[in-house]
Design a protein around this motif. Structure first.
Motif, PDB file in Angstrom:
ATOM      1  N   GLN A 188      49.182  50.451  49.948  1.00 64.16           N
ATOM      2  CA  GLN A 188      49.548  49.048  50.413  1.00 64.16           C
ATOM      3  C   GLN A 188      50.248  48.264  49.064  1.00 64.16           C
ATOM      4  N   LEU A 189      51.391  47.460  49.058  1.00 67.24           N
ATOM      5  CA  LEU A 189      51.804  46.801  48.137  1.00 67.24           C
ATOM      6  C   LEU A 189      51.147  45.154  48.407  1.00 67.24           C
ATOM      7  N   VAL A 190      50.397  44.863  47.265  1.00 72.20           N
ATOM      8  CA  VAL A 190      50.187  43.505  47.541  1.00 72.20           C
ATOM      9  C   VAL A 190      50.961  42.419  46.586  1.00 72.20           C
ATOM     10  N   THR A 197      52.507  36.776  33.342  1.00 71.54           N
ATOM     11  CA  THR A 197      51.829  35.352  33.430  1.00 71.54           C
ATOM     12  C   THR A 197      51.865  34.615  34.489  1.00 71.54           C
ATOM     13  N   SER A 198      52.807  35.543  35.681  1.00 70.29           N
ATOM     14  CA  SER A 198      53.228  34.610  37.016  1.00 70.29           C
ATOM     15  C   SER A 198      52.489  35.503  38.036  1.00 70.29           C
ATOM     16  N   VAL A 199      51.758  35.925  37.743  1.00 70.83           N
ATOM     17  CA  VAL A 199      50.733  36.880  38.913  1.00 70.83           C
ATOM     18  C   VAL A 199      49.784  35.849  39.155  1.00 70.83           C
ATOM     19  N   SER A 200      49.672  35.446  40.613  1.00 70.15           N
ATOM     20  CA  SER A 200      48.785  34.333  41.074  1.00 70.15           C
ATOM     21  C   SER A 200      47.536  34.927  41.382  1.00 70.15           C
ATOM     22  N   THR A 201      46.700  33.897  41.507  1.00 71.61           N
ATOM     23  CA  THR A 201      45.127  34.121  41.622  1.00 71.61           C
ATOM     24  C   THR A 201      45.184  34.899  43.271  1.00 71.61           C
ATOM     25  N   VAL A 202      45.892  34.262  44.059  1.00 73.18           N
ATOM     26  CA  VAL A 202      45.861  34.801  45.319  1.00 73.18           C
ATOM     27  C   VAL A 202      46.186  36.068  45.573  1.00 73.18           C
TER      28      VAL A 202
END
Length: 221
Positions: A188-190, A197-202
């Protein structure tokens, strides 16, 4: 007394005298030139003119394919339904390469990066033959990395993976891009490729899983 007839006769006589005088002053017409053959333009003892010795063009090669030697069997031509069973029969692509990039990372026994290394600290071998290093730099270069997390791990191991995910994503530079995947029985692609630096905590929390509690690992997919 003279009549008008005598004047006409006198005028005609003067015109006749003028015409005779003009005819005497007219030059003779040019005489026609004799025939060129009569002047001997091409004498009998003249040598013959040289012939144009133009080279004969070579015949074009025939488009008919060459036949195999007598007694030899021609190899069958592959068709669309032919299945290749030998790796040696696969088509090969040969490319002459004059420059090969070799990324390298050096760490000490504690896992820390070793800095200050130069080209004299490295040896590059190809089939056991030393190769000349023509370009060396320690400047960072951008990466495109996919972080794939196996969620079918024991719960204790999965807990450690979940705790290290923020630090793993934070290890990339601002010039890198990262994609997040997870797989158990399916992939699965999350989160697609985006700046590190733009990868969110969500997105990081979506990839986390509790793991399995005992039993054999899940396989398939």
């Amino acid at each position: 007394m003279r009549g008008p007839g005598s004047g006409v006769v006198k005028l005609m006589f003067l015109l006749a005298l003028a015409g005779a005088a003009w005819a005497q002053n007219v030059p003779d017409a040019p005489q026609p030139k004799p025939d060129a053959q009569q002047q001997g333009q091409f004498p009998d003892n003249a040598p013959p003119a040289p012939k144009n010795q133009r080279p004969v063009p070579a015949p074009e090669p025939s488009a008919t394919p060459a036949l195999p030697p007598q007694g030899a069997e021609a190899a069958p031509e592959p068709t669309g339904d032919t299945v290749i069973t030998s790796r040696n029969d696969l088509p090969r692509i040969s490319i002459i390469t004059t420059f090969v990039q070799v990324p390298v990372t050096v760490r000490d026994k504690s896992g820390r990066l070793v800095s200050g290394l130069g080209p004299k600290d490295f040896l590059v071998l190809e089939d056991g033959v030393p190769q000349q290093i023509r370009f060396f730099t320690s400047d960072p270069f951008p990466l495109s990395a996919a972080v794939v997390v196996d969620t079918d791990l024991p719960s204790t191991t999965m807990k450690k993976v979940n705790e290290s995910l923020p630090a793993l994503i934070g290890a990339f530079s601002e010039f890198d891009e990262v994609a997040l995947y997870r797989y158990g029985h399916t992939v699965q692609l999350v989160s697609g490729f985006t700046g590190a630096t733009s990868v969110s905590t969500v997105s990081i929390n979506k990839i986390k899983r509790p793991g399995r509690e005992g039993g054999p690992p899940m396989v398939g997919g």
